[in-house]
Design a protein around this motif. Structure first.
Motif: not given
Length: 456
Positions: A437-454
């Motif tokens: 999931v991609l999201s824009n950071r409030p302080e500027g920039g982009l953050c990609a969150s990679l979720s992994l199951p157990r």
């Protein structure tokens, strides 16, 4: 209602048993009430017949004592010149009158009147009782209101009438101990049968089907499910197996076609690259070589994407912090890695390195530097790759995962690839049972969150 199918069936069974038990109890109480009314009516008519015999055989001066001795909290006897029942008998089918005549001598031919009716009793005890009998009657009734009254008027030989009045309660609704025991045993046996047979045969295969649906896809290599359970569940499992087979064959066919197309393009591109060297005009030659090299790079990325879809690498248990440290050492420019707790997750190491490299290189290309962190979540773990670049417009955050989608419109390889990096990364993560999931950071920039199951 609970969400679990097992608990819903248990609640349904218990509710049905409770309703059935309640209806049975009401029906039994109604039958018990009729039996009590019949018993008290028989008692009253029997005593009335006996009192008539005694009165007609005893001297007149003993009549009052006989009547007084016959009275009880439920039945009252008195001798009067007028009948209490001042109309023709309302006794249904003459049953009460017949019983009294049967108890008296066969030659008894005087009038007998009987009336059985509901009354609106507002207080206990009966108003005509003596204080001692009133207390006894109140205790017998247990506070219940009297609802039924039987009145008899029997003509005596001297012209007087023996008036009999009896009132009795409807038996109170009770939940006997045997009913509780019966309910408990019935519920236990039925629930035991439901749990160990029906629910095991239904919910067991359904759980396996749900787990298989989570792993559906050619990357997971989900096995064919064995048909088990009732016919409807078996048909559902068979339909799922057919669907899975069609999906696997469709994706495999498309992947082979994509790989074959990319592979077949290599030869003509190589020939074009060789021939372009013979072009005499320098500007034309350089332009042709640049275009051919770009096409070759696109073909290589297409083949790489196809290999990623068809990758059959097995899962391995990996300590996430050590895995990311090794990746940082292997990358030429490195990246900033935040320390985190020890987390074991199942990964396909080579495929995950490829996905992370694509994301980290994007962060370094468009945001100057990459900041990587990881943390434990309720369902497994999350890896975040963030940068300090311009970010991506909100409407485009999902579209950038489409193959060959580039926000940077120039086709220069210096400013970006060909739009397959994010597609490959998401394919790899989804093959692990996770996502990006991609999201824009409030302080500027982009953050990609990679979720992994157990568990993969």
């Amino acid at each position: 209602m609970p969400q679990s199918l097992r608990l819903q069936i248990v609640c349904l069974v218990l509710a049905a048993l409770a309703v059935a038990q309640g209806v049975t109890l009401v029906l039994l109480e109604d039958q018990r009430g009729l039996a009590v009314r019949a018993a008290i009516g028989n008692e009253a008519t029997g005593r009335a017949a006996n009192v008539v015999r005694l009165i007609e055989r005893a001297p007149v001066n003993l009549h009052g004592q006989i009547v007084s001795a016959a009275n009880s909290p439920l039945v009252r006897f008195e001798i009067g010149t007028d009948p209490v029942v001042d109309h023709i008998s309302h006794d249904a089918n003459g049953a009460t009158e017949a019983r009294i005549r049967a108890l008296l001598d066969d030659d008894f031919s005087r009038e007998i009147r009987a009336e059985l009716h509901e009354i609106d009793s507002s207080a206990l005890p009966l108003p005509y009782l003596e204080p001692g009998m009133a207390d006894q009657h109140r205790e017998m009734m247990r506070g219940q209101m009297l609802t039924v009254e039987l009145e008899l008027s029997i003509a005596l030989a001297g012209g007087d009438w023996l008036n009999v009045s009896t009132r009795f309660e409807r038996p109170p609704l009770q939940w006997p101990q045997f009913a509780t025991l019966s309910f408990g045993l019935s519920a236990a046996f039925i629930l035991l049968a439901v749990f160990w047979y029906l629910l095991a045969r239904v919910t067991g295969p359904l759980r396996l089907l749900a787990a298989a649906a989570e792993k559906l896809g050619p990357e997971q290599g989900a096995p064919v499910l064995a048909s088990a359970g009732p016919r409807e569940v078996r048909e559902l499992i068979q339909a799922f197996n057919r669907m899975q087979d069609r999906i696997v064959r469709l994706v495999a066919e498309r992947t082979r076609m994509l790989a074959a197309l990319g592979h077949d393009l290599r030869s003509p591109l190589t020939a074009m690259r060789v021939r372009s060297e013979f072009v005499e005009d320098d500007e034309t030659r350089d332009s042709m070589i640049a275009s051919i090299e770009e096409m070759q790079h696109m073909v290589e990325e297409t083949l790489s994407f196809a290999r990623g879809l068809a990758d059959g690498e097995p899962l391995q248990s990996v300590e996430l912090g050590a895995f990311l440290k090794t990746l940082r050492q292997d990358m030429p420019d490195g990246f900033t890695l935040a320390q985190g707790e020890r987390i074991e997750v199942p990964l396909r190491p080579n495929a995950m390195r490829r996905a992370l490299r694509n994301l980290i290189e994007n962060a370094q290309r468009y945001g100057s530097e990459a900041e990587v962190s990881f943390a434990r979540t309720r369902g497994g773990a999350v890896i975040r790759v963030c940068d300090r670049g311009p970010g991506i417009p909100e409407p485009e955050l999902e579209r950038v995962f489409d193959p060959f989608m580039r926000l940077e419109t120039s086709r220069s390889r210096e400013t970006g690839g060909h739009g397959l990096g994010l597609s490959i990364a998401r394919s790899i993560l989804r093959a692990h049972g996770g996502d990006i999931v991609l999201s824009n950071r409030p302080e500027g920039g982009l953050c990609a969150s990679l979720s992994l199951p157990r568990q993969g």
